[in-house]
Design a protein around this motif. Structure first.
Motif, PDB file in Angstrom:
ATOM      1  N   SER A  40       6.249  -6.291   9.375  1.00  0.00           N
ATOM      2  CA  SER A  40       8.027  -6.246   8.709  1.00  0.00           C
ATOM      3  C   SER A  40       8.328  -4.587   9.301  1.00  0.00           C
ATOM      4  CB  SER A  40       8.130  -6.793   8.142  1.00  0.00           C
ATOM      5  OG  SER A  40       9.946  -5.699   7.638  1.00  0.00           O
ATOM      6  N   THR A  41       9.168  -3.927  11.223  1.00  0.00           N
ATOM      7  CA  THR A  41       9.475  -2.693  10.636  1.00  0.00           C
ATOM      8  C   THR A  41      10.648  -2.425   9.764  1.00  0.00           C
ATOM      9  OG1 THR A  41      11.746  -3.492  12.167  1.00  0.00           O
ATOM     10  CG2 THR A  41       9.677  -3.172  13.395  1.00  0.00           C
ATOM     11  N   ASN A  42      11.215  -3.127   8.631  1.00  0.00           N
ATOM     12  CA  ASN A  42      11.901  -2.929   7.644  1.00  0.00           C
ATOM     13  C   ASN A  42      10.634  -2.210   6.537  1.00  0.00           C
ATOM     14  OD1 ASN A  42      14.238  -3.829   8.548  1.00  0.00           O
ATOM     15  ND2 ASN A  42      14.804  -4.103   6.472  1.00  0.00           N
ATOM     16  N   GLN A  83       6.396  -8.879  15.969  1.00  0.00           N
ATOM     17  CA  GLN A  83       6.337  -8.988  14.166  1.00  0.00           C
ATOM     18  C   GLN A  83       5.715 -10.478  13.510  1.00  0.00           C
ATOM     19  OE1 GLN A  83       9.651  -6.556  12.254  1.00  0.00           O
ATOM     20  NE2 GLN A  83      10.643  -8.477  13.238  1.00  0.00           N
ATOM     21  N   ARG A  94      11.286  -9.915   8.307  1.00  0.00           N
ATOM     22  CA  ARG A  94      11.962 -10.536   7.176  1.00  0.00           C
ATOM     23  C   ARG A  94      14.042 -10.923   7.815  1.00  0.00           C
ATOM     24  NH1 ARG A  94      10.324  -5.843   3.028  1.00  0.00           N
ATOM     25  NH2 ARG A  94       7.809  -6.009   3.298  1.00  0.00           N
ATOM     26  N   GLY A  95      14.018 -12.309   7.476  1.00  0.00           N
ATOM     27  CA  GLY A  95      15.782 -12.054   7.404  1.00  0.00           C
ATOM     28  C   GLY A  95      16.002 -11.888   6.118  1.00  0.00           C
ATOM     29  N   ARG A  96      17.192 -12.586   5.661  1.00  0.00           N
ATOM     30  CA  ARG A  96      18.120 -11.652   4.537  1.00  0.00           C
ATOM     31  C   ARG A  96      17.135 -13.443   3.633  1.00  0.00           C
ATOM     32  NH1 ARG A  96      23.543 -12.824   4.087  1.00  0.00           N
ATOM     33  NH2 ARG A  96      23.383 -11.163   2.753  1.00  0.00           N
ATOM     34  N   TRP A 131      11.952 -13.640  10.088  1.00  0.00           N
ATOM     35  CA  TRP A 131      13.146 -13.498  11.647  1.00  0.00           C
ATOM     36  C   TRP A 131      11.787 -14.144  12.747  1.00  0.00           C
ATOM     37  CZ3 TRP A 131      17.594 -12.854  12.942  1.00  0.00           C
ATOM     38  CH2 TRP A 131      17.860 -13.129  13.623  1.00  0.00           C
ATOM     39  N   LYS A 158      23.945 -17.980  17.077  1.00  0.00           N
ATOM     40  CA  LYS A 158      23.501 -16.652  16.487  1.00  0.00           C
ATOM     41  C   LYS A 158      22.601 -15.642  17.166  1.00  0.00           C
ATOM     42  CE  LYS A 158      21.007 -14.233  12.246  1.00  0.00           C
ATOM     43  NZ  LYS A 158      20.918 -14.286  10.855  1.00  0.00           N
TER      44      LYS A 158
HETATM   45  C1  BTN Z   1      18.824 -11.953   9.077  1.00  0.00           C
HETATM   46  O1  BTN Z   1      20.560 -12.486   9.941  1.00  0.00           O
HETATM   47  O2  BTN Z   1      18.766 -12.799   8.385  1.00  0.00           O
HETATM   48  C2  BTN Z   1      18.407 -10.783   9.271  1.00  0.00           C
HETATM   49  C3  BTN Z   1      17.293 -10.380  10.383  1.00  0.00           C
HETATM   50  C4  BTN Z   1      16.914  -9.108  10.743  1.00  0.00           C
HETATM   51  C5  BTN Z   1      16.097  -9.028  11.575  1.00  0.00           C
HETATM   52  C6  BTN Z   1      15.573  -7.521  11.327  1.00  0.00           C
HETATM   53  S1  BTN Z   1      13.907  -7.501  13.281  1.00  0.00           S
HETATM   54  C7  BTN Z   1      13.821  -6.214  12.591  1.00  0.00           C
HETATM   55  C8  BTN Z   1      14.060  -5.935  11.457  1.00  0.00           C
HETATM   56  N1  BTN Z   1      12.458  -5.835  10.716  1.00  0.00           N
HETATM   57  C9  BTN Z   1      12.468  -7.311  10.046  1.00  0.00           C
HETATM   58  O3  BTN Z   1      11.651  -7.241   9.161  1.00  0.00           O
HETATM   59  N2  BTN Z   1      13.647  -7.373   9.620  1.00  0.00           N
HETATM   60  C10 BTN Z   1      14.499  -7.257  10.414  1.00  0.00           C
END
Ligand code: BTN
Length: 282
Positions: A41-43, A65, A69-71, A76, A136
Motif C-alpha cells: 500500500s502506498t499509504n 498494490q 487500503r480504502g476507507r 482498494w 465511483k
Molecule cells: C476509498 O475510497 O475508500 C479510499 C481509497 C484510497 C485508495 C488509495 S490508492 C493509493 C493509496 N494507497 C492506499 O493503500 N490507499 C490509497
C-alpha cells in the motif's frame, strides 16, 4: 519491497522522477519521488517514511498494490499498469480538526483535472469520493498523525481508475465503479494525468492553508452528489438519517433529519437510501 525496472534502470527503489514525470511543474509536490512496481500500500509506505521524518511533498506511487487500503477497513482494487495509486506526505500548519478539509480539496483537484483533460464532469460525494454518472471513479484516504492539538503529518492517498476496462473489474465493483477509459472510450496518458493532478493539488493545498475552504465552496456545493438525497450516515458514534442539504462553510455535511435545525457532520461514512426525498416535507 519489489524490484523496479524502468527503461535501462534496474534497482530496488526508488526510480528517478524525471523518467516518469518529465513535465512536472510543481515546487515541492513530487520533487522527491518513490516509485514501486508493486507494493502492499502506498499509504503504508508513505506513513512509515513520514514517521522517520519524510518531507512534505514526497510522493509514493505504485504500478500495483497488493493490499491497497480504502476507507473504513475496505480494500482498494489495484490492478497493475492501468490506474493511479499515489500517496503524498503533507505537513500542514493547521489543527487536526481542520485536516478533513484536505480530502475535500483533493476531491476538487481530481474533479478539475478530469474536466480539464477529458470531457468528464465529476461530482464529489462527501467526504472523499469522486463520482461520474453515479459511479465511483476515485477515492481518497487521508490518514492523520497528531499530537494533542498539533498535526504532525497527513498522508493523502488517492486512487483513480484511469484505464481499467469494465471486464477487468471484479464483479462486485462492476455496478458501482467506473474509469476514465469506461467513460470516454479512450486510454488516457497516466503521466500527463499525474503531472496535472500534482500541479492542481499543490495549488489547492497552498490556497487551503492560506484561506481555508472558502475558495473551494462554490465548486463543492455545485458538484455535491449527495445534496437532495436521502442518506444514512455513520459518524462513528451515531447513525443519522435524513436528507443531505449541502456542505457547510467548514466542510461539514449538512443533514436535515426532520428534527429541528440542520445537523452538521464533520466526518462519517454515507450511504444513500433514496435518490431524491420528500420524506420530511421539503
Ligand atoms: C476509498 O475510497 O475508500 C479510499 C481509497 C484510497 C485508495 C488509495 S490508492 C493509493 C493509496 N494507497 C492506499 O493503500 N490507499 C490509497
Amino acid at each position: 519491497m519489489s524490484r523496479t525496472t524502468v527503461g535501462k534502470i534496474s534497482r530496488s527503489e526508488p526510480v528517478e522522477r524525471p523518467l516518469i514525470l518529465p513535465g512536472l511543474k510543481t515546487r515541492t509536490f513530487g520533487r522527491t519521488f518513490h516509485w514501486y512496481r508493486k507494493i502492499d500500500s502506498t499509504n503504508r509506505v508513505a506513513f512509515d517514511r513520514a514517521v522517520e521524518g519524510g518531507e512534505e511533498g514526497e510522493i509514493f506511487m505504485a504500478e500495483a498494490q497488493t493490499r491497497g487500503r480504502g476507507r473504513v477497513g475496505k480494500s482498494w482494487f489495484s490492478p497493475p499498469y492501468m490506474n493511479l495509486y499515489l500517496s503524498l506526505i503533507l505537513r500542514p500548519k493547521v489543527a487536526p480538526e481542520i485536516v478533513p478539509g484536505i480530502s475535500l480539496v483533493a476531491g476538487v483537484s481530481v474533479a478539475r483535472v478530469l474536466q480539464k483533460l477529458y470531457p468528464i464532469s465529476a461530482l464529489i460525494k462527501w467526504p472523499n469520493d469522486v463520482l461520474v454518472n453515479d459511479k465511483k471513479l476515485a477515492g481518497i484516504l487521508c490518514q492523520t498523525q497528531a499530537k494533542g492539538k498539533t498535526t504532525e503529518f497527513v498522508i493523502l492517498g488517492i486512487g483513480i481508475n484511469l484505464n481499467v476496462p469494465h471486464g477487468r473489474m471484479p464483479r462486485f465493483l462492476q455496478q458501482t465503479a467506473t474509469s476514465v477509459f469506461m467513460e470516454t472510450g479512450n486510454r488516457c496518458d497516466r503521466g500527463e494525468f499525474v503531472e496535472s493532478l500534482l500541479a492542481s493539488l499543490e495549488r489547492g493545498y497552498c490556497l487551503f492553508q492560506g484561506r481555508g475552504l472558502a475558495p473551494f465552496l462554490p465548486f463543492l456545493r455545485h458538484r455535491s452528489w449527495l445534496t437532495g438525497k436521502q442518506i444514512e450516515v455513520n459518524s462513528g458514534t451515531a447513525l443519522i438519517r435524513g436528507v443531505a442539504r449541502g456542505i457547510s462553510s467548514t466542510g461539514s455535511l449538512l443533514i436535515d433529519s426532520g428534527r429541528g435545525p440542520l445537523e452538521e457532520l464533520r466526518s462519517g461514512t454515507v450511504q444513500m437510501i433514496r435518490k431524491a426525498s420528500h420524506a420530511f416535507g421539503h
